[in-house]
Design an enzyme around this catalytic site. Structure first.
Site, PDB file in Angstrom:
ATOM      1  N   HIS A 100      28.404  23.982   5.546  1.00  0.00           N
ATOM      2  CA  HIS A 100      27.032  23.511   5.288  1.00  0.00           C
ATOM      3  C   HIS A 100      26.038  24.663   5.304  1.00  0.00           C
ATOM      4  O   HIS A 100      26.050  25.485   6.217  1.00  0.00           O
ATOM      5  CB  HIS A 100      26.648  22.451   6.322  1.00  0.00           C
ATOM      6  CG  HIS A 100      27.556  21.263   6.289  1.00  0.00           C
ATOM      7  ND1 HIS A 100      28.639  21.141   7.124  1.00  0.00           N
ATOM      8  CD2 HIS A 100      27.552  20.178   5.493  1.00  0.00           C
ATOM      9  CE1 HIS A 100      29.267  20.004   6.846  1.00  0.00           C
ATOM     10  NE2 HIS A 100      28.628  19.400   5.850  1.00  0.00           N
ATOM     11  N   GLY A 146      29.537  13.075   4.085  1.00  0.00           N
ATOM     12  CA  GLY A 146      30.819  12.524   4.533  1.00  0.00           C
ATOM     13  C   GLY A 146      31.617  11.811   3.467  1.00  0.00           C
ATOM     14  O   GLY A 146      32.660  11.242   3.769  1.00  0.00           O
ATOM     15  N   SER A 148      27.751  15.926   1.545  1.00  0.00           N
ATOM     16  CA  SER A 148      26.670  16.557   2.319  1.00  0.00           C
ATOM     17  C   SER A 148      26.229  17.899   1.748  1.00  0.00           C
ATOM     18  O   SER A 148      25.076  18.289   1.904  1.00  0.00           O
ATOM     19  CB  SER A 148      27.126  16.774   3.760  1.00  0.00           C
ATOM     20  OG  SER A 148      28.295  17.569   3.782  1.00  0.00           O
ATOM     21  N   ASP A 161      28.475  25.987  10.569  1.00  0.00           N
ATOM     22  CA  ASP A 161      29.917  25.976  10.300  1.00  0.00           C
ATOM     23  C   ASP A 161      30.127  26.694   8.969  1.00  0.00           C
ATOM     24  O   ASP A 161      29.172  27.223   8.406  1.00  0.00           O
ATOM     25  CB  ASP A 161      30.452  24.529  10.255  1.00  0.00           C
ATOM     26  CG  ASP A 161      29.702  23.665   9.242  1.00  0.00           C
ATOM     27  OD1 ASP A 161      29.330  24.186   8.170  1.00  0.00           O
ATOM     28  OD2 ASP A 161      29.482  22.470   9.510  1.00  0.00           O
ATOM     29  N   ASN A 170      35.623  16.468   1.354  1.00  0.00           N
ATOM     30  CA  ASN A 170      36.140  15.382   2.195  1.00  0.00           C
ATOM     31  C   ASN A 170      37.346  14.680   1.581  1.00  0.00           C
ATOM     32  O   ASN A 170      37.742  13.607   2.036  1.00  0.00           O
ATOM     33  CB  ASN A 170      35.028  14.354   2.450  1.00  0.00           C
ATOM     34  CG  ASN A 170      33.825  14.988   3.126  1.00  0.00           C
ATOM     35  OD1 ASN A 170      33.962  15.672   4.149  1.00  0.00           O
ATOM     36  ND2 ASN A 170      32.649  14.799   2.566  1.00  0.00           N
TER      37      ASN A 170
END
Ligand code: NAG
Ligand code: NAG
Length: 267
Positions: A224, A70, A37, A221, A102
């Site tokens: 991102h 993801g 992402s 967050d 991830n």
């Protein structure tokens, strides 16, 4: 003497050219992006964007952003996404691979389908995912397999280290790369891929910009970025690309900007 010198020079230039012998320039190559992402096309939804979106503005050749939210090196592989890119890749193209956000976590008690097997080599883990017994490999293993796949098609592969989480999160600047950065660096050497320490290039620019500016780049967050932040992250990559010594001179030749005109310093 002269013919001997000519032969010697021809021999020397052949020797210098050899590492790129399998790579042949094409007039208009395509640059493919594989990542998560932090690189993906997010269309500004929820106020965030991936850096891959902004790379096109610094290059004179097309960029195809196949990054997807993801995903890890493992799940991108398991879902056949590297194979999908490889089916389009032609000799002379470029593939930029960046994962890590991830890839951490544990395979037990619950395997989320993304976590890699711990280790830096050919270790394997056996796990249960989606009711199936699966073999899970290490982060370097997935990177090296992907590089082999694209290199066999005549493409140039660039491993890019993962983007930093907000290094100003604690109120003072703190950045340390973490193991997926070391893995990306080391597996680039093993795979004969080029390497850009995108994490460090980005962190260096974030350090210069200061707490308040960088805080604004992380609206939701610590991972991102906002569209403006993603543009900075893309520019940090381009800086790394344009700086000598990263093994990326072929792609750097398609950068529109002058190296000195790009924010940041070479590392
Ligand atoms: C992993 O396996 C590959 C292919 O068999 C081999 O070339 C490589 O040396 C191995 N790597 C390590 C770290 O043992
Ligand atoms: C390079 O210049 C273009 C404008 O031609 C700009 O959009 C892009 O952000 C610049 N890239 C960098 C890395 O500064």
């Amino acid at each position: 003497m002269l013919p001997l010198l000519t032969v010697l020079l021809a021999f020397m230039s052949a020797a210098v050219a050899r590492p790129d012998a399998t790579f042949e320039r094409r007039a208009t190559p395509t640059v493919y992006l594989a990542g998560d992402s932090t690189m993906a096309e997010l269309k500004g939804a929820n106020g965030i964007e991936g850096w891959g979106h902004y790379l096109q503005y610094s290059l004179s050749v097309p960029v195809v952003n196949n990054a997807i939210s993801g995903r890890s090196a493992r799940s991108f592989t398991a879902e056949g996404r590297f194979d999908g890119i490889a089916s389009n890749v032609k000799s002379g193209d470029f593939v930029i691979i960046e994962f890590g956000h991830n890839d951490g976590g544990s395979l037990s008690p619950t395997d989320n389908g993304r976590s890699d097997c711990p280790g830096a080599g050919n270790e394997t883990c056996t796990s249960t995912y989606n009711g199936q017994t699966v073999t899970v490999h290490t982060f370097p293993w997935y990177f090296i397999q992907a590089a082999k796949l694209f290199t066999s098609k005549g493409a140039k592969v660039i491993f890019s280290s993962q983007t930093p989480n907000n290094p100003w999160e604690s109120g003072s600047f703190s950045y340390s790369g973490g193991r997926f950065i070391t893995y990306a660096h080391d597996s680039a050497i093993t795979a004969g891929a080029a390497y850009i320490d995108h994490g460090a290039y980005t962190a260096n620019i974030f350090k210069t910009l200061g707490l308040n500016t960088v805080k604004g780049y992380f609206p939701n967050d610590h991972t991102h970025t906002s569209p403006v932040g993603a543009d900075v992250v893309a520019k940090a990559f381009v800086k790394g690309l344009a700086c000598a010594g990263t093994g990326t001179s072929e792609l750097a030749s398609y950068v529109k900007n002058t190296t000195s005109g790009i924010q940041g310093t070479c590392i």
